[in-house]
Design a protein around this motif. Sequence first.
Motif, PDB file in Angstrom:
ATOM      1  N   PHE A 108       8.665  40.339  -6.217  1.00 47.27           N
ATOM      2  CA  PHE A 108       7.863  41.056  -5.220  1.00 47.27           C
ATOM      3  C   PHE A 108       8.252  42.534  -5.165  1.00 47.27           C
ATOM      4  O   PHE A 108       7.416  43.403  -4.882  1.00 47.27           O
ATOM      5  CB  PHE A 108       8.064  40.404  -3.850  1.00 47.27           C
ATOM      6  N   PRO A 149       7.677  35.764  -2.959  1.00 42.61           N
ATOM      7  CA  PRO A 149       7.611  34.474  -3.668  1.00 42.61           C
ATOM      8  C   PRO A 149       8.115  33.335  -2.794  1.00 42.61           C
ATOM      9  O   PRO A 149       8.814  33.555  -1.794  1.00 42.61           O
ATOM     10  CB  PRO A 149       8.521  34.704  -4.880  1.00 42.61           C
ATOM     11  N   ALA A 168       1.531  33.974  -4.124  1.00 40.89           N
ATOM     12  CA  ALA A 168       2.728  33.939  -4.978  1.00 40.89           C
ATOM     13  C   ALA A 168       2.990  32.495  -5.379  1.00 40.89           C
ATOM     14  O   ALA A 168       3.036  31.614  -4.544  1.00 40.89           O
ATOM     15  CB  ALA A 168       3.925  34.522  -4.225  1.00 40.89           C
TER      16      ALA A 168
END
Length: 428
Positions: free
Chosen positions: A313, A403, A427
């Motif tokens: 991320f 995530p 994600a």
Amino acid sequence: MIIGIDDTDSNEGMCTTYLGALLLEELQAFGTVETPPILVRLNPTIPYKTRGNAAVALKLRTDCPEKVMGHVINRIRELARLECEKTNPGAVFIPEEACERLKPVLLAFMEEAVRDVIEIERAKALISELGIPAKGLKNGRGLIGALAACGAMLNLEKWDHTFEYLAYRQQENWGTPRFVDKESLFEADRETYPETWDTVDLANGLVVCVPHSADPVLFGIRGKSPKTVTRAASMVRAEPAARFAVYRTNQGTDMHLLPAANLAEIRDMHSYRAEGTVSAAPKTIQGGHVIFSLRDRKGNEIDCAAFEPTKNFRALVRKLMPGDRIALSGSVMSRTLNIEKIEIKALAPLYTEENPKCPECGKHMKSAGQGQGFRCKKCGTAAPSKVRCETERSLVPGFYEVPPCARRHLAKPLVREGCQDCKVHPAR
């Protein structure tokens, strides 16, 4: 009656949801236990929480409430990690005849416990004022979560919910390495996503649903219905489980988020949705954390962070530029917003300088020498300097999230958003 319980675990072991699952079985001897039980995650920024800051509630139809209360309190004394300074159990018992009267009061209390900071004395005063049977051990901080869980059980129609299937280890295995077949978890995810989520993290190749602490949980599957999480759990190959429970929960709902009209009103130990413009380019600091500044229309600023555990991320966050208009979701500590989700609303233009093009042939001119501008050798045309051109950004507007390996219990995964008119990037 409604039974609420909180704060029986510690960082070293035990789990309040395990006690809830155990009581689901044992309280059958005193009446009829209605399912599903409730699992409520409270304010995730509270510093004196043990691990996940979870409380549970059960609903029981019984003719012997006094025996039920005695049994529950005895079980808390036996199983709670009372030796831990941060473990301060609480149990609350709402008689059936008081349920309707207490519904609105405890709904407000539950919402406050998820979004705000409540002191122990406030919970004790409310219990006394309302005449609620309760028991607190040590300083009784668990009474806060116990009341909140009762508020959730009494107001099922008032809050968004998901479900979690929790399998528990046999007691002789507590504190030893778990056996859960990794590939079976990836198989379960492939078969049931997007009806389930956060079982595994595909991008980082990690298992998410198996804890690492010494608590009794073997694994937990999160999803949209009891049927789906049970189906996914049936695919998991693991050591024999002692028991399981399917909880209705506020996990994955964003219940913790408050709207921030401006950044000046943001306070530590709270979670927000906040909007503004990137005012300083992201920078990577020691530890791999990525930090940038956000500014609202009134000029208020706050630091925003994608911490190292958010893994890939951070690469997205590094692409932000001053002038980008974004909206963030996340919790605030030390005047820094820990990003859970980001909506990129509008991108600032990115400009680069390049050699001018020949107006005759359309090819880029070459340098005519230091300080002599640019010239097209073919056409003889000239230009005094390089030209500024807008370049396409390696980023597109839309919704993004951390995530699964970094997701907080309460954060709503984008797979649940169902947004029709915007670009969503879940994600995986």
